[in-house]
Design an enzyme around this catalytic site. Structure first.
Site: not given
Ligand code: CS2
Ligand code: MG
Length: 403
Positions: A148, A160, A211, A213, A237, A263, A284, A340, A403
């Site tokens: 990634r 991020y 990502d 995000h 993602e 996620e 995810r 991941e 975020w």
């Molecule tokens: C992120 C995470 O790993 C990922 O794909 O989206 O780092 C996410 O920001 C954290 O799990 C939030 O606690």
């Molecule tokens: Mg993520």
């Protein structure tokens, strides 16, 4: 039958906060489950201690499905991240117990291995494109088949996915949330440049992921998907906030770049439309945030009907207990996509001794009975909990953003 006689919640902070459930049976068999919800760890701890554990005592630990249904339907207030992380922890611990009593690794109870190992992706990140490429070359050197890429954005102090430390990324910090400033236009310019440089440096035999995000609108996500098509990403993602499942139809209309999301989903109901309409390519959701092995297996089975594969979340705020459980499920299901693998700190690995091992770009859960992971409670006690929050994002004009 193995009767549950006690259960306790352990909150500790080896490298970061984790909430862990340990269930004990009358024959001495114990099982562990991860209940960590980043930035809300004590909410799940209280849900377990006050509302779940009293209902577990005296139950048959083998009755995993019945206990899942009891905790889901019996709560009346269904779904949501706190409830489903608590149910997940119980579920993981009961599968752990069942495997230990059977003398089998959990993946054998789920139908046995469908592959030699679970392909994982590492996290290359850097303040600049050059730093990110350097980190990516290191991951390629270590044998990762998927990487990634997240880099800093010129003109933005932070973003991020970019950490101070090349290998360890923990976004939760401070006592109150850190405020980041975000600019979509600056971001949309740098990501295609990052991928062009990555293909130049790494070649085409490595999967490259990114990502987003949750930070783009649907049409901005469509723009990014199109701009990245020449570089063949494995996926982008969380392209846009996914409460609006329909928004992915608009992205789909503009780009063939594969989409991954989920996620933050806590049940199959959050992703049913996305899967049934083939609006995504990878789901995810995780055993931790989506109700455990039992419910994640249901989500994976639905996804399999529509050729959607798993791409389970595996950040550092999901403990090695979740990683172990995810690998047992990932090894067994037919539609595993990728896992991941954001490396935990040395302290975390010490508190959670585990059997899973990395080799040749893949993780294997190992063949220890159960999940093959435990918590060293004495060592955990030496890492006391400290409240931490994830950052928040504001646009340059101060508007709150994702975020
Ligand atoms: C992120 C995470 O790993 C990922 O794909 O989206 O780092 C996410 O920001 C954290 O799990 C939030 O606690
Ligand atoms: Mg993520």
């Amino acid at each position: 039958m193995p009767k549950i006689v006690s259960a306790r919640v352990i909150v500790a902070s080896p490298g970061r906060n984790f909430t862990t459930l340990k269930i004990e049976c009358d024959d001495g068999t114990t099982g562990v489950g991860d209940a960590t919800l980043n930035g809300r760890e004590l909410a799940v701890a209280a849900y377990l201690s006050e509302h779940v554990i009293p209902c577990l005592i005296g139950r048959d630990a083998h009755r995993i499905e019945d206990i899942w249904q009891y905790l889901y339907k019996g709560a009346y207030w269904r779904r949501g991240p706190v409830t489903m992380a608590a149910i997940a922890a119980v579920d993981m611990a009961l599968w752990d117990i069942k495997g230990k009593i059977a003398g089998l690794p959990v993946y054998q109870l789920l139908g046995g291995a469908s592959r030699e190992g679970c392909m994982v992706y590492g996290h290359a990140n850097g303040a600049t494109i050059a730093d990110t490429i350097e980190a990516a070359l290191d991951y390629q050197e270590q044998g990762y088949k998927a990487i990634r890429l997240q880099c800093g954005v010129p003109g933005m102090a932070s973003t991020y996915g970019v950490s101070q430390d090349r290998y360890f990324y923990e976004p939760a910090d401070n006592d109150l949330p850190t405020e980041n400033v975000w600019s979509t236009s600056k971001y949309l310019r740098v990501v295609p440049e990052l991928f062009a440089a990555a293909r130049e440096a790494l070649g085409w035999d490595v999967h490259l992921l990114h990502d987003v995000h949750h930070r783009l609108t649907p049409i901005e996500a469509a723009r990014l998907g199109k701009d990245l098509e020449p570089y063949r990403p494995f996926w982008i993602e969380d392209a846009t906030p996914a409460e609006d499942q329909e928004a992915f139809r608009l992205i789909r209309q503009h780009t063939t770049t594969p989409l991954a999301v989920g996620e933050i989903f806590s049940s199959v109901w959050d992703c049913k439309a996305l899967i049934e309409n083939r609006l995504i390519d990878y789901i995810r959701a995780t055993v931790l945030h989506a109700g455990g092995i039992t419910h994640m297996r249901q989500i994976a089975s639905l996804a399999d009907l529509y050729q959607v594969r798993t791409g389970c979340h595996g950040a550092t705020d999901l403990s090695p207990v979740t990683m172990a459980a995810a690998l047992h499920l990932g090894l067994a299901i037919p539609n595993f996509g990728i896992q991941e693998y954001m490396r935990h700190t040395v302290e975390t690995d010490a508190v959670f001794p585990h059997a899973y091992r990395f080799a040749d770009g893949m993780l294997h859960p190992g063949d220890a009975p159960g999940l093959g992971v435990d918590i060293d409670e004495a060592l955990a006690e030496t890492f006391p909990y400290a409240r931490a929050y994830l950052p928040v994002n504001r646009l340059e004009d101060g508007t709150m953003w994702s975020w």
